[in-house]
Structure formats: structure tokens, C-alpha cells
Scaffold this active site. Structure first.
Site, short mmCIF file in Angstrom:
data_model
loop_
_atom_site.label_atom_id
_atom_site.label_comp_id
_atom_site.label_asym_id
_atom_site.label_seq_id
_atom_site.Cartn_x
_atom_site.Cartn_y
_atom_site.Cartn_z
N TRP A 89 50.70 92.98 -8.96
CA TRP A 89 50.02 92.96 -7.66
C TRP A 89 49.31 94.30 -7.57
O TRP A 89 49.95 95.35 -7.49
CB TRP A 89 51.03 92.80 -6.53
CG TRP A 89 50.39 92.71 -5.18
CD1 TRP A 89 49.83 91.60 -4.62
CD2 TRP A 89 50.24 93.75 -4.21
NE1 TRP A 89 49.34 91.89 -3.37
CE2 TRP A 89 49.58 93.21 -3.10
CE3 TRP A 89 50.60 95.10 -4.18
CZ2 TRP A 89 49.27 93.96 -1.96
CZ3 TRP A 89 50.28 95.85 -3.06
CH2 TRP A 89 49.62 95.28 -1.96
N ASN A 138 56.90 98.92 -12.18
CA ASN A 138 56.80 98.39 -10.82
C ASN A 138 57.06 99.56 -9.87
O ASN A 138 58.07 100.24 -10.03
CB ASN A 138 57.85 97.29 -10.64
CG ASN A 138 58.12 96.95 -9.18
OD1 ASN A 138 59.24 96.63 -8.82
ND2 ASN A 138 57.12 97.02 -8.34
N GLY A 139 56.14 99.81 -8.96
CA GLY A 139 56.32 100.94 -8.02
C GLY A 139 54.99 101.67 -7.84
O GLY A 139 53.94 101.16 -8.22
N GLU A 186 53.95 84.30 15.29
CA GLU A 186 54.32 83.80 13.97
C GLU A 186 53.36 82.68 13.52
O GLU A 186 52.96 82.64 12.35
CB GLU A 186 55.78 83.30 13.98
CG GLU A 186 56.28 82.69 12.70
CD GLU A 186 56.17 83.58 11.46
OE1 GLU A 186 55.86 84.77 11.60
OE2 GLU A 186 56.36 83.06 10.36
N LYS A 209 51.07 82.92 10.09
CA LYS A 209 51.15 81.90 9.05
C LYS A 209 49.76 81.35 8.75
O LYS A 209 49.38 81.19 7.60
CB LYS A 209 52.07 80.77 9.55
CG LYS A 209 52.91 80.12 8.54
CD LYS A 209 54.21 80.77 8.18
CE LYS A 209 54.20 82.23 8.01
NZ LYS A 209 55.48 82.83 7.77
N GLU A 249 47.49 83.92 6.92
CA GLU A 249 48.03 84.22 5.59
C GLU A 249 47.61 83.20 4.54
O GLU A 249 47.26 83.57 3.42
CB GLU A 249 49.55 84.21 5.74
CG GLU A 249 50.31 84.70 4.58
CD GLU A 249 51.82 84.70 4.86
OE1 GLU A 249 52.25 84.20 5.92
OE2 GLU A 249 52.57 85.18 4.00
N HIS A 264 42.07 89.42 29.89
CA HIS A 264 41.79 90.86 29.99
C HIS A 264 40.85 91.34 28.89
O HIS A 264 40.84 92.52 28.55
CB HIS A 264 43.10 91.64 29.99
CG HIS A 264 43.95 91.33 31.19
ND1 HIS A 264 43.61 91.71 32.46
CD2 HIS A 264 45.09 90.60 31.31
CE1 HIS A 264 44.51 91.27 33.32
NE2 HIS A 264 45.42 90.57 32.64
C1 F6R Z 1 54.82 86.08 6.04
C2 F6R Z 1 55.68 86.83 5.16
C3 F6R Z 1 55.71 88.31 5.29
C4 F6R Z 1 57.16 88.81 5.20
C5 F6R Z 1 57.19 90.34 5.21
C6 F6R Z 1 58.60 90.88 5.18
O1 F6R Z 1 54.89 84.72 5.79
O2 F6R Z 1 56.34 86.27 4.34
O3 F6R Z 1 55.12 88.72 6.47
O4 F6R Z 1 57.87 88.29 6.27
O5 F6R Z 1 56.49 90.83 4.10
O6 F6R Z 1 59.27 90.47 4.04
P1 F6R Z 1 60.85 90.55 3.96
O7 F6R Z 1 61.39 89.58 4.94
O8 F6R Z 1 61.17 90.19 2.54
O9 F6R Z 1 61.22 91.96 4.29
#
Ligand code: F6R
Length: 584
Positions: free
Chosen positions: A69, A93-94, A457, A461, A464, A480
Site C-alpha cells: 500500500w 512494512n512500516g 457510518e 461506507k 469508501e 445552517h
Molecule cells: C471503513 C473501515 C475503516 C476502519 C478504520 C479502523 O469501512 O473499515 O474506516 O474502520 O480504518 O480500522 P480498525 O477498526 O481496524 O482500527
């Protein structure tokens, strides 16, 4: 983010590495690569795109692999790992925070770079330190790094793999045919022994065994991981996408994640702290943050305790005030989210007791916390969180009920598995909405109270996985300013589950309708379902208002899913994202 794997043993490494990487694609999937050490030396294959793009036609029984990523540099084959320098090949990774100055130092020495990544500099440092002892060279190289890393390193002239960990997860294991390393247990085959490395640890793997070393290279007993016989096989089970399959698992996630919190049993230590808590702070990101908001709303209303929810990335930088007797709940599906981990550590340093509400038992968050409140959603593979949100709600509502009991307040019973099953069936109708949403300029989700938390939420979704601009708004706040953006190309989803607030939200509905918006209603109130002027409605089973996000989230997730399909997107692997966000 990124996923790393390593294998050394009797089998051909490449197919095993590829198989492991596919299980880690949730950590990133923009490019991939492997390096394998065989009779003819080191062979490297790197490609832009997903793991499937790798031919894995490289032979040898010792190798490392990576699925990326992108943080530093575009997702190209050049920037893909492994990175090679001299005798050394490595996957990382990091994030190396001092990469810029280290790179300048290397360049001043005349060393050449072939990528824009921060990771390549680690290969240079280790290659410079390598004089036949790979473990010592990795230690020397790591000593120069500021930031986070999980590393698997090969030297062209040694049949071994050296691993190192600092703030990025890494597990090593011994299986029947050799030794393995991976970012996550999911990528390891069943192992007779496996250990999670701690920050500062190193590990040396040969074909027969692995040894864990502390920061001073003294052998140490690693922290053992137990393999669960119930680990899922990852099959789609007849569904087209993991996201839809995982939604079907919501009722089970709700049922399994209700916790018995009281003065006896597994959570008695936590209950003791809960009973004395005067203040609750919650840190979380994304969907987990929205689950926390649902808890805040319910706990303040029912238990009259101050609850403060902060997105984890902001928490420590605002130098938070942590009063005496503060309980910090850190909510995370993966338990590896860098911001959530850092925020939880900050809260603990300031005196709070930390309870991790977490889905991955061996995760970094679970290991650092004073208490673990497990969510039992099972492995979640789609990038968009669905069943884990419900599991978080179930665990948090269990905390709510325990808190109410401790404060002598009666909390309504929570068990919505049956209603969630019904909601799944009822929500299929939103498939018929998807084409109109896919053609929209932007989308608004509105609600009040708990419905506002669900609106946030629903919006997350949708953006995303469909990539449509969208916002979740408190119904009363639209007028507003944001109402200026609403017109005939702006569908508005109104979420209404509170009798007391229904007419207030319906006023906002009238206001957006008057501006030409098509309004789609998600409600548990039968009295609203036939309301004039509504484009369409999902009428959910009746539900206690405090817990309603556990039901209203279902049609919202379904809407995002079908809209993503209508937009031609892969809902399981949205662009630019990864499931586990292990960088700040
Ligand atoms: C949205 C989603 C992200 C995670 C966020 C936190 O669908 O999956 O917003 O909720 O990156 O991830 P966790 O829960 O693994 O800390």
C-alpha cells in the site's frame, strides 16, 4: 500497512509466498513482489497491481514476499518490494521517518537508488553492515531507523531469513515443511509453534526452526500464539463478494459479541474498573469511531456518565486531559491501527486504564491493553467494515448494560440477531435504489441522536466503495449552510428510529424535498413508512431506540454495496485503501 511473508524449508518457496500474500492483500494491494534464493542465486519478481499478477516462476526454497500500500512513491514495479542492495534483499512494512536524511547520506557515499521508497534505504544500511553475519547486520541497520518496521531480510550467500519488528506486526512460525514469517497469523499455514515478535525483537529462521532474539541479540522465549482450529478458510461460500458474505454474518457477529460483564467471570477485573470509572474516553478510527459514537450517545443518555469520543489520530496531539478514574476504550477491528494504538498508549501514560475492544486476539492493541473485550466477528476480509461494526456495537452495548447495572439503572435487553436477519432480507430492496445513487452528484445521510451516528457510518461506507461524494449530517444542521448544496441530483437518506425525534427529522426531510431532493427513508417506525413524498422506504423491525444503529446500518451497508456495483467498482478492494492502517 503492506503485508510481508517469508518461507524457508523443503518446499518451493514461490507458490507458498504467493498464497500467503493473497491472504495479506487486505493490508494493501497496489503492487507485489517476491525474492527467492535458489541454486542459481537470488531471483526477484515485482509487479504493479495485485498479487495475482505475479507469475511466481522463480525457483528455490527460501524466499520473501510483499504486497504493498503505497506511502512513498507511486504503485509501480520499481517501487514494489523486495528491494535489493548488494548481497541483501528485503521486504518492509512500516514507515522510515528519517528516510530522507539516510538516503542523502547513502547518496553522498555514491550509492544508487532504484525506487522512491523509504524502504530501499534499509537495504542500503544492512548491505553496508553485512560481513557474513546477517543477524548482526540487520541489528546494525535497524539501529539507524526512526519509525516503524516489520522486516524480512535475505542475503544472497546465506540460507536463512532474518526478521525484525518495531511497531509493525510480525509473526514467525514452524510448520511441517519449514519456517514461516508473516504480518498476520492468517497468512501462516498451521504451525506447531509460532511467536509474535515484540517491538525491538529479531528472529532468525532456517529450514528447521526459528529463534527469537531481544534487542541485544540474546535468544529469548517469544510470545507464543495459539492456532485456533476454527480459523476460517476464506471461501466466498456462494457470495460474489466478501462484503456481502460478511453482511450475511452480521446476526452471528451480534450474537457472539455480547459479553457477560460482571463481578464474576472473565471480565470481572474490567468490571471493577468500570464500577469506579467517572469518565470514559474512547479512541478509534473510521467505522470503529462511529461505533464509539453510538456508545457515547447511549451511555450518556442511560447511565449519565460523561463519555468523550475522539478520532484516534487527533487524540494525542491535542494533549488530552485525562481526569482521575478515566476508563479509555480503544476500539479497533484489526487491533493494528497505528493511530488507535498511539492514542491508547497516550491515554495509559496519562493514567487511564485501557480496555481494547478488538477483533484480532493476538493484535498489538490486545497485547498492550489492561483489559481485552473481544469482538467475535470472525475474520473480516472486505476492506469496508460491516460485521465488525455490529460486533463492536454488541461489545460496547454489553459495556453499557454492565455500566447501567453498576449504577443501578435498568438497561434494555440487547439481542438483535433475529431482527438483523430480518433487516438483511428487507434491505435487499435498496438494490433498486442503486442506479439513481450511482448517477448522483453527491449524497446526504441525515438523522438525529443515534440515527445521526448511523448516518455518519452510512456516508463513510458509500464514499469508501462507490467513490461518490457524501456526507452524514445531523438533520437539524443542514439548514445552517449545507442545504445550499442540495438539488434534484442529491439523493438524501433519512434515518428515523426515535418516536420523540421523528417529526423533527421529517421537518428536515421536507426542507430537502422542497429543494428537489429525492428522499429515501430508513426507519423502524411503521407510522412513517407511508409518508407522502418519500421516494422509497425500508421499514425495519421495531427496535429499542438506543440500539437502533445495529439495525439501520444494515440497509446503509447494503446501499453502499449495490451502489458500488452499479458504479462498476470492486466493493472488496476499493481504490487507495487498505484494511489495516498501520501507518500514522
Ligand atoms: C471503513 C473501515 C475503516 C476502519 C478504520 C479502523 O469501512 O473499515 O474506516 O474502520 O480504518 O480500522 P480498525 O477498526 O481496524 O482500527
Amino acid at each position: 500497512m503492506c503485508g510481508i511473508v517469508g518461507y524457508i524449508g523443503k518446499k518451493q518457496a514461490a507458490p507458498l509466498l504467493k498464497e500467503g500474500l493473497k491472504k495479506l492483500e487486505y493490508r494493501g494491494y497496489d503492487s507485489a513482489g517476491i525474492a527467492v534464493l535458489g541454486d542459481r542465486g537470488l531471483a526477484v519478481e515485482k509487479r504493479a497491481g495485485r498479487v495475482d499478477a505475479l507469475s511466481a516462476n522463480v525457483y528455490g526454497n527460501c524466499g520473501i514476499g510483499h504486497t504493498r500500500w503505497a506511502t512513498h512513491g507511486a504503485p509501480t514495479a520499481e517501487n514494489a518490494h523486495p528491494h535489493v542492495c548488494g548481497a541483501i534483499a528485503l521486504v518492509h512494512n512500516g514507515i522510515v521517518e528519517n528516510a530522507h536524511e539516510l538516503r542523502r547520506e547513502c547518496m553522498e557515499r555514491g550509492e544508487k537508488f532504484f525506487s522512491e521508497t523509504d524502504s530501499e534505504v534499509i537495504a542500503h544500511l544492512i548491505a553496508r553492515a553485512y560481513r557474513g553475519d546477517l543477524l548482526a547486520a540487520v541489528k546494525e541497520g535497524c539501529a539507524r531507523l526512526v519509525g516503524s518496521y516489520a522486516l524480512a531480510v535475505l542475503a544472497k550467500d546465506r540460507r536463512e531469513i532474518v526478521c525484525a519488528r518495531m511497531k509493525s506486526p510480525l509473526i514467525v512460525g514452524r510448520g511441517e515443511d519449514g519456517c514461516y514469517a508473516a504480518s498476520d497469523l492468517a497468512a501462516l499455514p498451521a504451525c506447531s509453534a509460532a511467536c509474535v515478535l515484540s517491538d525491538g525483537d529479531f528472529a532468525l529462521l532456517n529450514g528447521e526452526n526459528f529463534t527469537v532474539f531481544d534487542a541485544g541479540l540474546q535468544p529469548k522465549e517469544g510470545e507464543k500464539v495459539v492456532f485456533s482450529a476454527k480459523e476460517e478458510d476464506g471461501a466466498l461460500g456462494g457470495y460474489r463478494h466478501y462484503m456481502r458474505k460478511e453482511m450475511a454474518e452480521i446476526p452471528l457477529a451480534l450474537e457472539n459479541s455480547c459479553l457477560e460483564i460482571g463481578n464474576i467471570g472473565d471480565f470481572s477485573g474490567f468490571y471493577e474498573v468500570l464500577c469506579h470509572a467517572e469518565y470514559i474516553q474512547i479512541v478509534a478510527c473510521g467505522t470503529a469511531y462511529h461505533a464509539a459514537l453510538c456508545f457515547e450517545y447511549a451511555a450518556e443518555k442511560l447511565c449519565r456518565i460523561p463519555v468523550e469520543v475522539t478520532t484516534a489520530g487527533e487524540y494525542r496531539y491535542r494533549d488530552p486531559i485525562v481526569p482521575k478514574n478515566t476508563l479509555c476504550l480503544a476500539v479497533s477491528q484489526s487491533g493494528e491501527t497505528a493511530d488507535t494504538l498511539a492514542a491508547a498508549l497516550c491515554a495509559r501514560e496519562k493514567g487511564a486504564k485501557v480496555a481494547a475492544v478488538v477483533n484480532v486476539a493476538h493484535s498489538s492493541l490486545a497485547r498492550m491493553a489492561d483489559f481485552v473485550l473481544p469482538t467475535r466477528a470472525g475474520a473480516e476480509r472486505a476492506v469496508a467494515a460491516t460485521k465488525s461494526f455490529h460486533a463492536q456495537l454488541a461489545a460496547l452495548y454489553s459495556v453499557l448494560r454492565a455500566l447501567a447495572a453498576a449504577r443501578g439503572t435498568a438497561a434494555p435487553y440487547f439481542s438483535l440477531a433475529k431482527e438483523a436477519e430480518e433487516a438483511l432480507a428487507l434491505s435487499e430492496k435498496v438494490q433498486g435504489w442503486a442506479a439513481r445513487f450511482a448517477a448522483a452528484r453527491s449524497v446526504y445521510f441525515i438523522g438525529r441522536g443515534a440515527d445521526y451516528c448511523a448516518a455518519l457510518e452510512g456516508s463513510l461506507k458509500l464514499k469508501e466503495i462507490s467513490y461518490l461524494p457524501s456526507e452524514g449530517y445531523a438533520a437539524g444542521e443542514l439548514k445552517h449552510g449545507t442545504l445550499a448544496l442540495v438539488d434534484g441530483r442529491t439523493p438524501v437518506v433519512a434515518i428515523v428510529t426515535s418516536e420523540a425525534l421523528a417529526e423533527k427529522t421529517m421537518n428536515a426531510v421536507s426542507e430537502v424535498r422542497a429543494r428537489g431532493a429525492g428522499v429515501y427513508l430508513i426507519t423502524t417506525l411503521a407510522s412513517l413508512s407511508g409518508r407522502e413524498g418519500i421516494a422509497d422506504a425500508v421499514l425495519l423491525p421495531p427496535c429499542e431506540e438506543l440500539y437502533s444503529p445495529a439495525l439501520t446500518a444494515i440497509p446503509l451497508q447494503m446501499l453502499a454495496y449495490y451502489t458500488a456495483l452499479a458504479c462498476g467498482n470492486d466493493p472488496d478492494k476499493p481504490r487507495n485503501l487498505a484494511k489495516s492502517v498501520t501507518v500514522e
